[in-house]
Design a protein around this motif. Structure first.
Motif, short mmCIF file in Angstrom:
data_model
loop_
_atom_site.label_atom_id
_atom_site.label_comp_id
_atom_site.label_asym_id
_atom_site.label_seq_id
_atom_site.Cartn_x
_atom_site.Cartn_y
_atom_site.Cartn_z
N GLY A 1 0.82 -1.21 0.00
CA GLY A 1 0.00 0.00 0.00
C GLY A 1 0.86 1.25 0.00
O GLY A 1 0.60 2.21 0.72
N ARG B 1 1.28 3.77 -1.93
CA ARG B 1 0.75 5.07 -2.35
C ARG B 1 -0.06 5.74 -1.23
O ARG B 1 -0.37 6.92 -1.31
CB ARG B 1 -0.13 4.91 -3.59
N PHE B 2 -0.38 4.97 -0.20
CA PHE B 2 -1.16 5.51 0.91
C PHE B 2 -0.20 6.12 1.93
O PHE B 2 0.69 5.45 2.44
CB PHE B 2 -1.98 4.39 1.56
N LYS C 1 -3.16 1.06 4.84
CA LYS C 1 -4.49 1.48 4.36
C LYS C 1 -5.58 0.47 4.69
O LYS C 1 -6.74 0.84 4.92
CB LYS C 1 -4.46 1.73 2.85
N ASP D 1 -8.36 -3.88 -0.86
CA ASP D 1 -8.67 -2.46 -0.77
C ASP D 1 -9.88 -2.07 -1.60
O ASP D 1 -10.04 -0.91 -1.98
CB ASP D 1 -7.45 -1.62 -1.18
N ASP E 1 -11.29 1.50 -5.47
CA ASP E 1 -10.30 0.98 -4.52
C ASP E 1 -9.78 2.12 -3.65
O ASP E 1 -10.07 3.29 -3.88
CB ASP E 1 -9.16 0.26 -5.23
N ASP F 1 -6.49 3.62 -2.75
CA ASP F 1 -5.06 3.72 -3.01
C ASP F 1 -4.41 4.84 -2.22
O ASP F 1 -3.23 4.75 -1.86
CB ASP F 1 -4.81 3.96 -4.51
N THR F 2 -5.16 5.91 -1.99
CA THR F 2 -4.58 7.11 -1.38
C THR F 2 -5.43 7.58 -0.20
O THR F 2 -6.56 7.12 0.01
CB THR F 2 -4.50 8.25 -2.41
N ASP G 1 -8.64 8.95 -1.48
CA ASP G 1 -9.62 7.91 -1.78
C ASP G 1 -10.40 7.53 -0.52
O ASP G 1 -11.63 7.38 -0.54
CB ASP G 1 -8.93 6.64 -2.33
#
Length: 209
Positions: free
Chosen positions: A15, A17-18, A24, A109, A184, A186-187, A190
């Motif tokens: 994860g 990018r989180f 995440k 996710d 999903d 991802d961040t 999100d």
């Protein structure tokens, strides 16, 4: 008792990018975590569920399914480990449940995929080797694989997932009224949008991918 396809929930990624303080999949989403809601929807489908994860998330996974249904892998980047990634996770999940009619791959996710969508994809695996859910012509998850693809799936490695298997065999997109198949986490943004109930599915594609 009739055997059913197994939902393989993939929860072994970093994860990266989180940018939150915790993974995440451990983030709160209502009364559950992101992973908990994903697993909960899978369980609600009535299909068997296996969670493929790493040690840091093994305890979180075991809150929702029995320990025997949790496959624990080394973390990506672990010393002495190579070839880990989504493909390896899929292979591990399939190998853990070899004698079933098929497998549905669901990233951990993706907490908005409806139980009915999982059931619908599973139902088509008796007729097609590969079935994926789609919303307004856009390909999403879960992706289902029939039992005849066992040998191909257990040889997967690396982070490419099952793209080569999907490309090699005839596949069918199942149109569903479920925008969650494209959503999903991802961040951080999100997650915030999901918490606010404002995350909308991307616009429809012109052609089915």
């Amino acid at each position: 008792m009739k055997a059913h396809p197994v939902v393989i929930v993939l929860a072994a990624g970093r994860g990266s990018r989180f940018r939150g303080h915790e993974h995440k999949l451990k983030q709160d989403l209502g009364e559950q975590s992101v992973l908990g809601q994903t697993i909960g929807h899978a369980i609600a489908s009535g299909l068997p569920v296996v969670v493929v994860t790493t040690e840091p998330l093994a305890g979180e996974s075991a809150r929702w399914v029995a320990r025997r249904d949790v496959v624990v892998l080394p973390e990506v980047g672990a010393i002495g480990q190579s070839g880990l990634g989504m493909g390896y996770s899929i292979a591990a999940g399939v190998a853990a449940r070899p004698n079933v009619p098929g497998w549905l791959v669901l990233p951990g996710d993706m907490p908005m995929v409806a139980p009915g969508t999982l059931m619908a994809v599973a139902g088509l695996l008796t007729q097609h080797p590969v079935v994926f859910a789609q919303y307004r012509g856009r390909r999403g998850h879960p992706v289902g694989f029939s039992a005849e693809l066992f040998s191909d799936l257990v040889q997967l490695t690396g982070d490419e997932g099952a793209r080569r298997v999907v490309a090699r065999y005839p596949s069918i997109g199942l149109e569903v009224d479920d925008p969650g198949v494209l959503v999903d986490v991802d961040t951080v943004d999100d997650l915030a949008a999901l918490r606010a109930g404002s995350r909308a599915a991307p616009p429809a594609a012109q052609n089915v991918p």
